[in-house]
Design an enzyme around this catalytic site. Structure first.
Site, PDB file in Angstrom:
ATOM      1  N   LYS A 136       0.744  -1.218   0.094  1.00 56.68           N
ATOM      2  CA  LYS A 136       0.151   0.227   0.093  1.00 56.68           C
ATOM      3  C   LYS A 136       0.817   1.239  -0.096  1.00 56.68           C
ATOM      4  O   LYS A 136       0.419   2.275  -0.091  1.00 56.68           O
ATOM      5  CB  LYS A 136      -0.715   0.144   1.246  1.00 56.68           C
ATOM      6  N   LYS A 188      15.034  -6.328   4.902  1.00 56.84           N
ATOM      7  CA  LYS A 188      15.263  -5.200   6.006  1.00 56.84           C
ATOM      8  C   LYS A 188      16.638  -5.316   6.469  1.00 56.84           C
ATOM      9  O   LYS A 188      17.173  -4.203   6.944  1.00 56.84           O
ATOM     10  CB  LYS A 188      14.221  -5.094   7.099  1.00 56.84           C
ATOM     11  N   ASP A 210       9.806   2.166  11.774  1.00 61.09           N
ATOM     12  CA  ASP A 210       8.672   1.302  12.079  1.00 61.09           C
ATOM     13  C   ASP A 210       8.253   1.409  13.526  1.00 61.09           C
ATOM     14  O   ASP A 210       7.047   1.684  13.890  1.00 61.09           O
ATOM     15  CB  ASP A 210       8.886  -0.413  12.055  1.00 61.09           C
ATOM     16  N   MET A 223      -0.025  -5.682  15.408  1.00 61.74           N
ATOM     17  CA  MET A 223       0.627  -4.730  14.481  1.00 61.74           C
ATOM     18  C   MET A 223       0.242  -5.248  13.088  1.00 61.74           C
ATOM     19  O   MET A 223       0.701  -4.867  11.870  1.00 61.74           O
ATOM     20  CB  MET A 223       2.125  -4.863  14.574  1.00 61.74           C
ATOM     21  N   GLY A 278      -2.936  -2.770  12.927  1.00 63.39           N
ATOM     22  CA  GLY A 278      -1.729  -2.005  12.597  1.00 63.39           C
ATOM     23  C   GLY A 278      -1.744  -1.089  11.407  1.00 63.39           C
ATOM     24  O   GLY A 278      -0.766  -0.749  10.703  1.00 63.39           O
TER      25      GLY A 278
END
Ligand code: ATR
Length: 268
Positions: A16, A66, A102, A213, A235
């Protein structure tokens, strides 16, 4: 010239982030582009090289890259170091600056969108994987008192030990018996398999917030929390807030998140 950004992941088609950043840019009247890029599993560094050579200003990074982003950064923020993961890269000349938004996104969602100021609150963080590492330092920085519980208790202890100056307890779910928390955060992946987390009943203090989350589904944790009388949040707000923090880092302007969260809710 239009400043270019992207989100890199694999898979990425569900992301998104392009919509969120498009809405931010429209709101603020900035000329940016933001696209989703699927990097090959072994091709993260090459993708970063390409983006830099094409003049991109930065990118977001999601699963499973990540840690690769953490490794390819030439400079890291404190919160990225604590997270051992990077979700936001800034390209500045020869520098690749790695940050992690985050935790800031989670804290902002809880404090501003759900109205729970965390200073002095008893907070339980469930899980000791990447998602928990990403948010532990920003949660502690609020002045909350933090406990971490995990199915594999040793991993919770290990995460708690990363913060030797803070009084954090880490352990198993069974050790929570008889304790109460004002905020309980689910950072496990148990919801993906519809698995229950063995929380003792009575874990929620009166008026407690139960925060998952995950978004887009009602997890067994959320159902349990509702039955126990807690206020429940998913979340989606964190997703938008972590994006807003990245937008702020890149553009120096903080977008309004409420209309963007509301818009995404209508699309769910
Ligand atoms: P992520 O990067 O999404 O955090 P991860 O590093 O694999 O993924 O961590 C997943 C977390 O969810 C772990 O804390 C895991 O507990 P273990 O360390 O004991 O494996 C937790 N988890 C996954 N499935 C679970 C379940 N059914 N019940 C409780 N915890 C679960």
């Amino acid at each position: 010239m239009t400043d270019r950004y992207a989100v890199i992941g694999n898979p990425i088609s569900h992301s998104k982030s392009p919509l969120i950043h498009k809405l931010f840019a429209e709101q603020i009247g900035q000329d940016i582009s933001y696209e989703a890029i699927a990097a090959p599993l072994e091709g993260f560094a090459a993708t970063i090289d390409r983006l830099r050579s094409e003049g991109y200003k930065g990118c977001n990074v999601t699963v499973p890259f990540k840690f690769d982003a953490f490794n390819c950064a030439t400079e890291l923020s404190e919160r990225a170091k604590a997270a051992q993961a990077v979700n936001t890269l800034i390209f500045e000349g020869d520098k690749i600056i790695g940050d992690n938004t985050d935790g800031a996104g989670l804290v902002r969602d809880i404090e501003y969108n759900h109205g729970v100021m965390l200073k002095g609150m008893r907070v339980l963080l469930m899980g000791a994987g990447g998602a928990s590492y990403g948010v532990a330092l920003p949660l502690l920085t609020t002045g909350a008192s933090l406990a971490i519980a995990n199915r594999t208790a040793s991993r919770a202890v290990e995460l708690a030990m990363k913060f030797p100056d803070a009084a954090i307890r880490g352990g198993s779910y069974a050790e929570l018996e008889g304790l109460q928390f004002d905020v309980v955060i689910n950072a496990t992946s148990a919801g993906l398999t519809d698995s229950e987390i063995p929380l003792p009943t009575g874990i929620f203090a009166p008026g407690a917030l139960a925060y998952d989350m995950m978004y887009g589904r009602e997890t067994p944790f959320m159902k349990f929390a509702r039955q126990q009388g807690a206020r429940v949040a998913d979340g989606l707000g964190m997703l938008v807030e972590q994006a807003a923090e990245a937008f702020y880092i890149w553009r120096g302007v903080r977008p309004e998140t409420a209309p963007v969260i509301a818009k995404l809710r209508t699309l769910q």
